[in-house]
Design an enzyme around this catalytic site. Structure first.
Site, short mmCIF file in Angstrom:
data_model
loop_
_atom_site.label_atom_id
_atom_site.label_comp_id
_atom_site.label_asym_id
_atom_site.label_seq_id
_atom_site.Cartn_x
_atom_site.Cartn_y
_atom_site.Cartn_z
N GLY A 150 7.87 1.97 -6.91
CA GLY A 150 7.03 0.85 -7.31
C GLY A 150 6.90 0.84 -8.82
O GLY A 150 6.30 1.75 -9.39
N ALA B 263 9.13 6.63 -2.18
CA ALA B 263 8.68 5.27 -2.48
C ALA B 263 9.02 4.93 -3.93
O ALA B 263 9.09 5.81 -4.79
CB ALA B 263 7.18 5.13 -2.25
N CYS C 244 3.81 0.56 2.63
CA CYS C 244 4.72 -0.47 2.11
C CYS C 244 4.90 -1.62 3.08
O CYS C 244 5.91 -2.33 3.03
CB CYS C 244 6.07 0.15 1.75
SG CYS C 244 5.93 1.43 0.49
N HIS D 43 -0.82 8.53 -2.14
CA HIS D 43 -0.48 9.64 -3.02
C HIS D 43 -1.41 10.81 -2.69
O HIS D 43 -2.58 10.60 -2.35
CB HIS D 43 -0.67 9.28 -4.49
CG HIS D 43 0.28 8.23 -4.98
ND1 HIS D 43 1.63 8.25 -4.71
CD2 HIS D 43 0.07 7.12 -5.74
CE1 HIS D 43 2.21 7.22 -5.28
NE2 HIS D 43 1.29 6.50 -5.90
N PHE E 53 0.83 -1.20 0.00
CA PHE E 53 0.00 0.00 0.00
C PHE E 53 0.87 1.26 0.00
O PHE E 53 1.88 1.34 0.69
CB PHE E 53 -0.92 0.03 1.22
CG PHE E 53 -2.18 -0.78 1.05
CD1 PHE E 53 -3.23 -0.32 0.28
CD2 PHE E 53 -2.30 -2.02 1.66
CE1 PHE E 53 -4.38 -1.06 0.11
CE2 PHE E 53 -3.45 -2.78 1.51
CZ PHE E 53 -4.49 -2.30 0.72
N ALA F 183 7.76 8.17 -5.93
CA ALA F 183 7.00 9.24 -5.29
C ALA F 183 7.88 9.86 -4.21
O ALA F 183 8.31 9.17 -3.28
CB ALA F 183 5.71 8.72 -4.68
#
Length: 241
Positions: free
Chosen positions: A168, A166, A197, A97, A94, A181
């Protein structure tokens, strides 16, 4: 601030295209709805794979939302009614944003760069660490924890580590999409609706939370300069939408 393990001689960007072609660099003003961004990003990635479009790094903000990566655990969604929740095909768990966070969707052709997933993730880490260094922030990576971290030290408390960025990503036909991000000035309380996360023993921070009054424009300039050191040149481009 280049990672010398990626490029010991520091003679050329370690993840640049073999042909030297620049990647498009696009910035969207305002907040872009997540579903529309994902649709546009996936369409652009497909066009890159088919040779119909050039590479693009797309910088934007989203309205407040949570995304669930392919490894997300339902128990890590603490407050499911707080913000919209979107399932996404990127790696990871997870993530939050929202406004004040610079999201960069990275649509690069690894076939023209380097077909090495581990090296690509390391390059993304080096990119973020280099951008943070421009604000005298020492970004660090940790085994078993994805993303970029900073160590917080105060005289009255034991040191702690907080996540500031982050990562991903997903690859399809060796073209990357999703991305990174960086927390510039988001509302950090918004992270409390998830276990970010999947990590419970560490917190989150931002440049402003660290006492640095950095604007999104300043963060963008640092990201672009660091990107050039790791991935090679960029050229101004229109956002996918």
């Amino acid at each position: 601030m280049l990672d010398r393990s990626l490029n010991p001689g520091l003679t050329a960007p370690p993840f640049a295209r073999a042909d030297g072609r620049p990647a498009g660099w696009a910035v969207s003003p305002g907040q872009v709805p997540y579903p529309a961004a994902v649709q546009a990003m996936e369409a652009r990635a497909a066009a890159i794979a088919e040779g119909r479009a050039g590479e693009c790094v797309w910088l934007l903000e989203h309205p407040p939302l949570y995304t669930a990566g392919v490894s997300a655990k339902p128990s890590d969604l603490i407050d499911p009614d707080r913000f919209p929740v979107f399932q996404t095909g990127r790696g990871g768990q997870f993530t939050y944003h929202g406004p004040g966070q610079r999201v960069a969707y990275v649509m690069l052709d690894l076939g023209a760069r380097k077909k090495d997933v581990r090296a690509f993730v390391a390059a993304l880490e080096a990119w973020l660490i280099g951008a943070l260094a421009r604000f005298n922030v020492e970004g660090q990576i940790r085994d078993g924890r994805v993303g970029v971290w900073v160590e917080r030290r105060t005289p009255s408390a034991p040191p702690r580590e907080d996540k500031i960025a982050a990562i991903g990503v997903k690859l399809r036909r060796w073209v990357s999409f999703h991305g990174v991000a960086l927390n510039v000035e988001p509302d950090l309380a918004h992270f409390s609706g998830i276990v970010p996360c999947g990590v419970t023993e560490h917190g989150v921070t931002s440049l402003v939370d660290l006492g640095l009054p950095v604007t999104l424009d300043e963060a963008d300039a640092a990201l672009r300069a660091s990107f050039t050191e790791v991935f090679g040149p960029t050229v101004e481009s229109q956002p996918p939408i």
